[in-house]
Motif scaffolding. Structure first.
Motif, PDB file in Angstrom:
ATOM      1  N   ALA A 195      -8.798 -42.654   2.145  1.00  0.00           N
ATOM      2  CA  ALA A 195      -8.675 -41.437   2.946  1.00  0.00           C
ATOM      3  C   ALA A 195      -8.282 -40.258   2.062  1.00  0.00           C
ATOM      4  N   MET A 196      -8.919 -39.126   2.322  1.00  0.00           N
ATOM      5  CA  MET A 196      -8.641 -37.902   1.573  1.00  0.00           C
ATOM      6  C   MET A 196      -8.367 -36.772   2.549  1.00  0.00           C
ATOM      7  N   ILE A 197      -7.627 -35.785   2.068  1.00  0.00           N
ATOM      8  CA  ILE A 197      -7.351 -34.576   2.839  1.00  0.00           C
ATOM      9  C   ILE A 197      -7.791 -33.385   2.003  1.00  0.00           C
ATOM     10  N   ALA A 198      -8.450 -32.415   2.642  1.00  0.00           N
ATOM     11  CA  ALA A 198      -8.819 -31.162   1.984  1.00  0.00           C
ATOM     12  C   ALA A 198      -7.989 -30.038   2.581  1.00  0.00           C
ATOM     13  N   THR A 199      -7.606 -29.062   1.758  1.00  0.00           N
ATOM     14  CA  THR A 199      -6.766 -27.982   2.249  1.00  0.00           C
ATOM     15  C   THR A 199      -7.523 -26.978   3.108  1.00  0.00           C
ATOM     16  N   HIS A 200      -8.854 -27.088   3.143  1.00  0.00           N
ATOM     17  CA  HIS A 200      -9.669 -26.184   3.951  1.00  0.00           C
ATOM     18  C   HIS A 200     -10.972 -26.897   4.297  1.00  0.00           C
ATOM     19  N   PRO A 201     -11.567 -26.611   5.454  1.00  0.00           N
ATOM     20  CA  PRO A 201     -12.808 -27.306   5.847  1.00  0.00           C
ATOM     21  C   PRO A 201     -14.035 -26.731   5.159  1.00  0.00           C
ATOM     22  N   ARG A 202     -14.169 -27.030   3.879  1.00  0.00           N
ATOM     23  CA  ARG A 202     -15.300 -26.533   3.091  1.00  0.00           C
ATOM     24  C   ARG A 202     -16.184 -27.662   2.541  1.00  0.00           C
ATOM     25  N   TYR A 203     -15.749 -28.883   2.629  1.00  0.00           N
ATOM     26  CA  TYR A 203     -16.343 -29.957   1.827  1.00  0.00           C
ATOM     27  C   TYR A 203     -17.196 -30.931   2.648  1.00  0.00           C
ATOM     28  N   LEU A 214     -12.830 -37.857   4.877  1.00  0.00           N
ATOM     29  CA  LEU A 214     -12.155 -36.596   4.562  1.00  0.00           C
ATOM     30  C   LEU A 214     -11.689 -35.898   5.834  1.00  0.00           C
ATOM     31  N   THR A 215     -10.417 -35.527   5.862  1.00  0.00           N
ATOM     32  CA  THR A 215      -9.832 -34.749   6.952  1.00  0.00           C
ATOM     33  C   THR A 215      -9.412 -33.399   6.386  1.00  0.00           C
ATOM     34  N   SER A 216      -9.591 -32.321   7.163  1.00  0.00           N
ATOM     35  CA  SER A 216      -9.336 -30.980   6.638  1.00  0.00           C
ATOM     36  C   SER A 216      -8.167 -30.293   7.321  1.00  0.00           C
ATOM     37  N   LEU A 217      -7.419 -29.552   6.514  1.00  0.00           N
ATOM     38  CA  LEU A 217      -6.374 -28.654   6.988  1.00  0.00           C
ATOM     39  C   LEU A 217      -6.943 -27.233   7.050  1.00  0.00           C
ATOM     40  N   GLU A 218      -6.093 -26.265   7.368  1.00  0.00           N
ATOM     41  CA  GLU A 218      -6.500 -24.857   7.416  1.00  0.00           C
ATOM     42  C   GLU A 218      -5.544 -24.020   6.578  1.00  0.00           C
ATOM     43  N   TRP A 219      -5.391 -24.367   5.305  1.00  0.00           N
ATOM     44  CA  TRP A 219      -4.456 -23.684   4.430  1.00  0.00           C
ATOM     45  C   TRP A 219      -5.132 -22.532   3.700  1.00  0.00           C
ATOM     46  N   GLU A 220      -4.338 -21.545   3.349  1.00  0.00           N
ATOM     47  CA  GLU A 220      -4.823 -20.444   2.548  1.00  0.00           C
ATOM     48  C   GLU A 220      -5.087 -20.931   1.127  1.00  0.00           C
ATOM     49  N   ALA A 221      -6.234 -20.549   0.590  1.00  0.00           N
ATOM     50  CA  ALA A 221      -6.626 -21.028  -0.735  1.00  0.00           C
ATOM     51  C   ALA A 221      -5.625 -20.591  -1.799  1.00  0.00           C
ATOM     52  N   GLY A 222      -5.088 -21.563  -2.553  1.00  0.00           N
ATOM     53  CA  GLY A 222      -4.212 -21.271  -3.677  1.00  0.00           C
ATOM     54  C   GLY A 222      -2.817 -20.823  -3.313  1.00  0.00           C
ATOM     55  N   ALA A 223      -2.478 -20.873  -2.022  1.00  0.00           N
ATOM     56  CA  ALA A 223      -1.162 -20.389  -1.594  1.00  0.00           C
ATOM     57  C   ALA A 223      -0.173 -21.545  -1.456  1.00  0.00           C
ATOM     58  N   MET A 224       1.109 -21.195  -1.537  1.00  0.00           N
ATOM     59  CA  MET A 224       2.163 -22.172  -1.283  1.00  0.00           C
ATOM     60  C   MET A 224       2.177 -22.493   0.207  1.00  0.00           C
ATOM     61  N   PRO A 225       2.100 -23.767   0.584  1.00  0.00           N
ATOM     62  CA  PRO A 225       2.105 -24.088   2.014  1.00  0.00           C
ATOM     63  C   PRO A 225       3.425 -23.707   2.674  1.00  0.00           C
ATOM     64  N   THR A 226       3.326 -23.267   3.912  1.00  0.00           N
ATOM     65  CA  THR A 226       4.518 -22.929   4.684  1.00  0.00           C
ATOM     66  C   THR A 226       5.223 -24.208   5.130  1.00  0.00           C
ATOM     67  N   ASP A 227       6.407 -24.041   5.697  1.00  0.00           N
ATOM     68  CA  ASP A 227       7.131 -25.206   6.203  1.00  0.00           C
ATOM     69  C   ASP A 227       6.319 -25.925   7.279  1.00  0.00           C
ATOM     70  N   ALA A 228       5.678 -25.148   8.135  1.00  0.00           N
ATOM     71  CA  ALA A 228       4.865 -25.749   9.201  1.00  0.00           C
ATOM     72  C   ALA A 228       3.687 -26.505   8.608  1.00  0.00           C
ATOM     73  N   GLU A 229       3.080 -25.955   7.566  1.00  0.00           N
ATOM     74  CA  GLU A 229       1.949 -26.620   6.935  1.00  0.00           C
ATOM     75  C   GLU A 229       2.386 -27.893   6.210  1.00  0.00           C
ATOM     76  N   ARG A 230       3.559 -27.841   5.608  1.00  0.00           N
ATOM     77  CA  ARG A 230       4.090 -29.043   4.949  1.00  0.00           C
ATOM     78  C   ARG A 230       4.332 -30.148   5.966  1.00  0.00           C
ATOM     79  N   ALA A 231       4.866 -29.780   7.112  1.00  0.00           N
ATOM     80  CA  ALA A 231       5.090 -30.767   8.171  1.00  0.00           C
ATOM     81  C   ALA A 231       3.759 -31.336   8.661  1.00  0.00           C
ATOM     82  N   GLU A 232       2.755 -30.476   8.746  1.00  0.00           N
ATOM     83  CA  GLU A 232       1.422 -30.923   9.166  1.00  0.00           C
ATOM     84  C   GLU A 232       0.857 -31.920   8.162  1.00  0.00           C
ATOM     85  N   LEU A 233       1.067 -31.651   6.878  1.00  0.00           N
ATOM     86  CA  LEU A 233       0.578 -32.557   5.846  1.00  0.00           C
ATOM     87  C   LEU A 233       1.280 -33.903   5.933  1.00  0.00           C
TER      88      LEU A 233
END
Length: 298
Positions: A195-203, A214-233
Motif C-alpha cells: 500500500a502506498m499513499i500520495a500527498t496529492h491525487p496526481r498519480y 495507491l491512496t491520495s491525500l490533498e496536501w499542498e505540494a512541498g509544504a509542511m503538513p498541518t496538525d490536521a493533515e498529520r492526523a489524517e496521515l
C-alpha cells in the motif's frame, strides 16, 4: 548619395536587422500548458521553434489564470498544445484560435480515468474542483508516447519543423520513454501488494500502468503538513497499512521525519506539470524510479 555608396550602407542595415531581437523572434512559437508537453515539443522541434510554458513556478498549472498579456502571447503562437483530460481549466474561459490548437490526448480519450469531483483549495485560498477526470496522463510513459506523437503530427501539419527531422526526433523520444517504462516496470516489480499513499491525487495513470495500490491525500505540494493533515496521515496508515509515501514536491526535512516515524519510506516523485530545478523530464522520472527501487520494502 549615389547608388555605389548606398549599397554598402544597405548591406550593413540588413546585417543589423538580422541580428536584432525582432528578427530572432521570427522563429515559430509553440505554447504548452504544462512542462511535460513543453519538454516533448522541445525535443521534437529542436532549434526551429521557440517553445513556451507561460505559467509561473509558484502557481499550479492546472488552475492558473492567465493575464491579458499572457492570453495575447498564447493567442499569437503558431501552435497551442493542450493536454486535455480536464487539465488547465483556463482553456475553457479563453478564446483560442482553433486552427492553432492541438489537444494531445484526443486519440486516447477512451483511456481516461474517471475520478470523484473534489472541491478544495490550495495556498492561494481559492476553491476549485477536480473535473472528474484524472489529468496527469503523461505519468504513464505509454500515454506520454501518444501525446508526443500528437505533438509531432501538429508540428509537421503546420510546417513548424521539417517532417523528416521531426520523425527522427520522435523515434528517439519514443525510445527514451519506452526505456522509462522498462525502468518503471522493474522499479515497481513486486510492489503491487504494498500500500502506498500520495500527498496529492496526481498519480492515477502511473498507478494504473504499474498496478499500484495507491491512496491520495490533498496536501499542498512541498509544504509542511498541518496538525490536521498529520492526523489524517496517521489514520490512513492505520487503515491501509501503507509503507510508502509519495511526495509531489520535496517538503521540509521535518515532514520527512513525520512520515519516517510512521514507518513510511519517503519518495519524491515530481509530477512534471512544472519544470524541475535540475535536469529534465527524463532525468526526473528516472531519478524518482531509482529512489523507489532503493526504498522498496521488499
Amino acid at each position: 548619395m549615389t547608388m555605389p555608396l548606398l549599397r554598402p550602407l544597405l548591406a550593413v542595415v540588413m546585417i543589423l536587422l538580422a541580428a536584432s531581437p525582432v528578427a530572432a523572434q521570427d522563429r515559430p512559437r509553440v505554447v504548452a500548458v504544462n512542462y511535460a508537453l513543453q519538454y516533448f515539443a522541445e525535443r521534437l522541434v529542436g532549434d526551429t521553434a521557440e517553445v513556451i510554458f507561460p505559467v509561473p513556478q509558484d502557481v499550479d498549472p492546472s488552475f492558473w489564470r492567465p493575464s491579458i498579456a499572457d492570453i495575447s502571447t498564447i493567442q499569437s503562437a503558431d501552435l497551442i498544445l493542450l493536454n486535455g483530460a480536464g487539465f488547465a481549466t483556463w482553456v475553457d474561459r479563453v478564446s483560442l484560435p482553433r486552427a492553432k490548437v492541438a489537444n494531445t490526448t484526443a486519440a486516447i480519450e477512451d483511456r481516461f480515468i474517471r475520478t470523484e469531483s473534489i472541491t478544495h483549495s490550495h495556498g492561494d485560498g481559492d476553491e476549485h474542483s477536480h473535473e472528474g477526470l484524472a489529468s496527469y496522463t503523461w505519468l504513464d510513459p505509454m500515454l506520454a508516447i501518444a501525446q508526443a506523437e500528437a505533438i509531432a503530427s501538429a508540428i509537421t501539419a503546420r510546417g513548424i519543423a521539417p517532417e523528416d527531422e521531426v520523425a527522427n526526433r520522435l523515434a528517439a523520444l519514443r525510445t527514451d520513454l519506452e526505456g522509462l517504462d522498462t525502468q518503471a516496470t522493474r522499479a515497481f516489480a513486486g510492489m503491487q501488494d504494498i500500500a502506498m499513499i500520495a500527498t496529492h491525487p496526481r498519480y492515477q495513470y502511473l498507478a494504473r500502468r504499474y498496478d499500484l495500490s495507491l491512496t491520495s491525500l490533498e496536501w499542498e505540494a512541498g509544504a509542511m503538513p498541518t496538525d490536521a493533515e498529520r492526523a489524517e496521515l496517521v489514520a490512513l496508515v492505520a487503515q491501509t497499512g501503507a509503507q510508502v509515501l509519495i511526495w509531489e514536491a520535496e517538503p521540509p526535512a521535518d515532514a520527512f521525519a513525520i512520515a519516517a516515524n510512521l514507518g513510511l519510506a519517503n519518495i519524491v516523485f515530481p509530477t512534471l506539470a512544472h519544470g524541475v530545478e535540475e535536469g529534465d523530464y527524463m532525468q526526473a522520472v528516472a531519478a524518482a524510479l531509482t529512489a523507489m527501487s532503493d526504498a522498496s520494502p521488499q
